[in-house]
Design an enzyme around this catalytic site. Structure first.
Site, PDB file in Angstrom:
ATOM      1  N   ASP A  17       0.750  -1.237   0.360  1.00 50.09           N
ATOM      2  CA  ASP A  17       0.060   0.175  -0.088  1.00 50.09           C
ATOM      3  C   ASP A  17       1.276   0.922  -0.137  1.00 50.09           C
ATOM      4  OD1 ASP A  17      -2.553   1.527  -0.063  1.00 50.09           O
ATOM      5  OD2 ASP A  17      -3.399   0.105   1.805  1.00 50.09           O
ATOM      6  N   HIS A  20       1.515   3.263  -3.400  1.00 48.42           N
ATOM      7  CA  HIS A  20       0.407   4.082  -3.692  1.00 48.42           C
ATOM      8  C   HIS A  20       1.572   5.523  -3.668  1.00 48.42           C
ATOM      9  CE1 HIS A  20      -1.974   1.962  -5.638  1.00 48.42           C
ATOM     10  NE2 HIS A  20      -2.398   1.161  -4.310  1.00 48.42           N
ATOM     11  N   HIS A 199      -9.065  -4.417   7.701  1.00 53.98           N
ATOM     12  CA  HIS A 199      -7.515  -3.129   7.060  1.00 53.98           C
ATOM     13  C   HIS A 199      -8.264  -1.816   6.970  1.00 53.98           C
ATOM     14  CE1 HIS A 199      -5.085  -2.484   3.309  1.00 53.98           C
ATOM     15  NE2 HIS A 199      -5.247  -1.483   2.927  1.00 53.98           N
ATOM     16  N   HIS A 201      -7.874   2.582   6.945  1.00 56.39           N
ATOM     17  CA  HIS A 201      -6.865   3.560   6.156  1.00 56.39           C
ATOM     18  C   HIS A 201      -7.346   4.891   7.507  1.00 56.39           C
ATOM     19  CE1 HIS A 201      -5.470   2.810   2.409  1.00 56.39           C
ATOM     20  NE2 HIS A 201      -6.301   1.338   2.696  1.00 56.39           N
ATOM     21  N   TYR A 290     -11.772   5.336  -3.110  1.00 54.60           N
ATOM     22  CA  TYR A 290     -10.930   5.136  -2.819  1.00 54.60           C
ATOM     23  C   TYR A 290      -9.226   5.850  -2.574  1.00 54.60           C
ATOM     24  CZ  TYR A 290      -8.481   0.328  -4.783  1.00 54.60           C
ATOM     25  OH  TYR A 290      -7.665  -0.828  -4.796  1.00 54.60           O
TER      26      TYR A 290
END
Lengths: 342, 302
Positions: A17, A20, A199, A201, A290
């Site tokens: 991740d 990104h 998971h 964010h 997203y």
């Protein structure tokens, strides 16, 4: 809340991740250095690949500094106790990539689909199970549907052979009560031996507390990344989560101070820009978008003289899903035309 | 009424039924058989109502009489798994097979790019690549006929409702077959295909993004002209094939943003992905039929 004595498996995302915010430019040498440090700190699992998983190398998502195979062979070759996972998004990567990754020595494959589309993963989960890999089904953008249909999709992945399934808050949109409801329902319906993961964010700064809520509701695998290196405002910052979990008596097996040192000495210095809750990352969490769209929206806004927040809000209204990065420039062109800028 | 070439459709699902409705309007082909495997399938019932012979015994149910029924062209709208067997059987009865599955045992055919070539080789099996391939390979070819394309990549976004069980069970076939078509028909040095399934309601129209990386700096005007000409060619059989944005030029990157609205025959208009497949299959069959009618081609068992 009493989590005293609970055991959870922590899975670090810095090298997947985290690709990104790094525009997929982490070097093989950096990966090796980070992986060795994670191993030394007792990190049970780390994920390694292009940010969009195996086969993510593309114009659409970005060309990485090295191939998935180079990254995986290098990292699998230097870790002792830490297990290495790879992400595979059907539609982007194929079972050919899965075979390659298995040959590199991965322990775990995580097959990811949008939260309503679990049935595209049957082929990949089935093969991974046959290959005796630790096989994880990973449902992205899990805030977009209610708990019951979400759990139906998790059960599909379980039925294909996944020994662990994940509820993934790709947009960093969920509030703790959403996490609790989804995880608790999943835990009550899945087979007792099927592991359950979360998971998060950090777009609304809830990564840590959502993870704690997930553990309380029955999740036993938790994703995050040291110093939060990940898409959007990053993943759940693991050194922070670890400190909280240690205070609560949860057992992770990770050396907290070593994790803190990795954050300070290795990960933060790697960042091109500080991964934080800036205006755009906050918009992701607010609008349910997203997280890896962040830099694409910023670039399109700059190129076409638009507001990146406007772009992200519209992507949310259109109910775009993970992987639709191509629609960002397309939308920006429409907006620029409407605003007389083309 | 002028003479028509008789055809059979194998697979009475969404694709097969949409194809049937389009084929009923054709001036050169006439559907006479619909082949299925489920006796009470609505697709077989619909075909019977439209006057076709039907069987639920698979291709074997048609074989004994297909020759005397005059079938010279078959469409396979089933799945890649059974295609090879179906093809072998109908080929043995002197019928050409047009393959709408991703099996890809015959040469690829993308009508505006290489249909004439495919027909000229008189192949007894031609493959229609994939829906995403039909929607995007013409654009890759439009760029590569202007200048060298080192890398061609497409992103096909389809609505959840238009992605059937066959696509879902074997999504890798889509990415592999499309990537191969981008190279061999589109003319790109390296091909990459991505498919995204989006469940938004109301269902979104099929979208396709085409990225080409050219070897030299793109000749912008020549590429714009070539793209526009190619769009006109595709619109001859898919009127809803529309340029939404681009070509965008950024260094050596050329990006083209397309939308594909279907005709809405049997499948809803948003399912442009399925429509472009059936329309391309039909166009291919019509070209074969014209060759047969003109006496230039006699389908014969290989």
């Amino acid at each position: 809340m009493n989590l005293e004595g609970k055991k959870v498996t922590i899975h670090d995302m810095c090298l997947r991740d985290g690709m990104h915010p790094k525009r997929h430019q982490i070097s093989v040498e950096e990966m090796v250095t980070v992986a060795r440090a994670m191993d030394d700190a007792g990190m049970p699992m780390i994920e390694v690949t292009h940010g969009d998983g195996l086969g993510g190398r593309s114009v659409n998502y970005g060309f990485p500094a090295a191939s998935d195979e180079e990254y995986l062979r290098a990292v699998c070759g230097v870790v002792n106790k830490t297990k290495v996972s790879a992400l595979l998004i059907p539609g982007i990567g194929t079972v050919d990539h899965l075979k390659m990754a298995a040959d590199c020595g991965i322990h775990t494959i995580r097959v990811a689909t949008h939260c309503t589309e679990a049935d595209v993963s049957e082929q990949h989960i089935g093969m991974a199970t046959e290959m005796k890999l630790d096989t994880v089904g990973f449902l992205m953008m899990a805030h977009m549907i209610e708990a019951e249909p979400l759990v139906e999709q998790l059960k599909l992945m379980e039925s294909y052979g996944a020994n662990c399934v994940y509820i993934t808050d790709s947009a960093g949109y969920m509030l703790p009560e959403h996490v609790t409801e989804r995880v608790a329902l999943a835990r009550s319906v899945l087979k007792p031996e099927t592991e359950l993961g979360f998971h998060g964010h950090h777009n609304l700064s809830l990564g840590v507390w959502n993870s704690v809520a997930a553990i309380e509701a029955g999740a036993n695998r938790i994703d995050g990344s040291i110093a939060g290196l990940g898409a959007g405002a990053g993943n759940t910052p693991l050194e922070v989560l670890l400190a909280v979990l240690e205070r609560m008596g949860v057992i992770t097996g990770i050396d907290l101070f070593k994790a803190m040192d990795i954050a300070e000495e290795l990960i933060v210095p790697m960042m091109d820009e500080l991964v934080r809750i800036d205006r755009d990352a906050l918009t992701l969490g607010y609008a349910g978008v997203y997280s890896s769209f962040l830099l694409f929206a910023k670039r399109a806004a700059e190129k076409y003289q638009l507001s990146s927040r406007d772009i992200l809000m519209e992507l949310g209204r259109r109910r775009t899903v993970g992987g639709q990065e191509d629609m960002i420039e397309d939308l920006a062109l429409d907006m620029a035309r409407e605003q007389g800028k083309l | 009424m002028s003479e028509k070439i008789k055809v059979a459709i194998i697979g009475p699902g969404n694709i097969g039924t949409d194809l049937l409705m389009k084929a009923m309007r054709s001036e050169v082909i006439e559907p006479v058989w619909m082949v299925g495997v489920i006796p009470d399938s609505p697709g077989l019932a619909r075909a019977r109502e439209m006057g076709l012979k039907t069987t639920a015994e698979g291709v074997d149910g048609m074989l004994p009489t297909m020759k005397e029924d005059g079938v010279q062209i078959c469409f396979d709208a089933t799945s890649a798994y059974v295609h090879a067997e179906n093809s072998r059987k109908v080929n043995a009865e002197d019928a050409v097979m047009i393959d709408l599955t991703p099996a890809a045992i015959g040469p690829f055919c993308v009508p505006p790019v290489n249909l004439a070539e495919a027909v000229n080789t008189k192949a007894m099996n031609v493959n229609m690549v994939t829906c995403g391939g039909q929607a995007t390979i013409p654009m890759v070819a439009a760029v590569s006929r202007v200048q060298k394309v080192n890398y061609g990549e497409i992103v096909a976004t389809v609505s959840s409702k238009s992605a059937g069980p066959g696509t879902r069970k074997n999504i890798d076939e889509f990415t592999r077959t499309t990537a191969a078509g981008i190279e061999s028909v589109g003319g790109a040095g390296e091909g990459k295909a991505i498919i995204i399934i989006n469940p938004a309601e109301p269902p979104l129209m099929m979208r396709d993004t085409i990225h080409c990386l050219t070897e030299e700096e793109p000749d912008q005007q020549a590429i714009i002209d070539s793209v526009n000409e190619m769009i006109v060619e595709v619109q001859k059989y898919v009127p809803g094939y529309t340029l939404k944005n681009g070509p965008v030029f950024d260094g050596n990157r050329v990006s083209i943003y397309m939308e594909v609205e279907g005709l809405g025959d049997f499948l809803p208009k948003y399912a442009g992905n399925l429509d472009i497949m059936t329309a391309a299959g039909l166009r291919t069959a019509e070209m074969y039929a014209e060759e047969i009618l003109a006496g230039r081609f006699v389908p014969t068992a290989p």
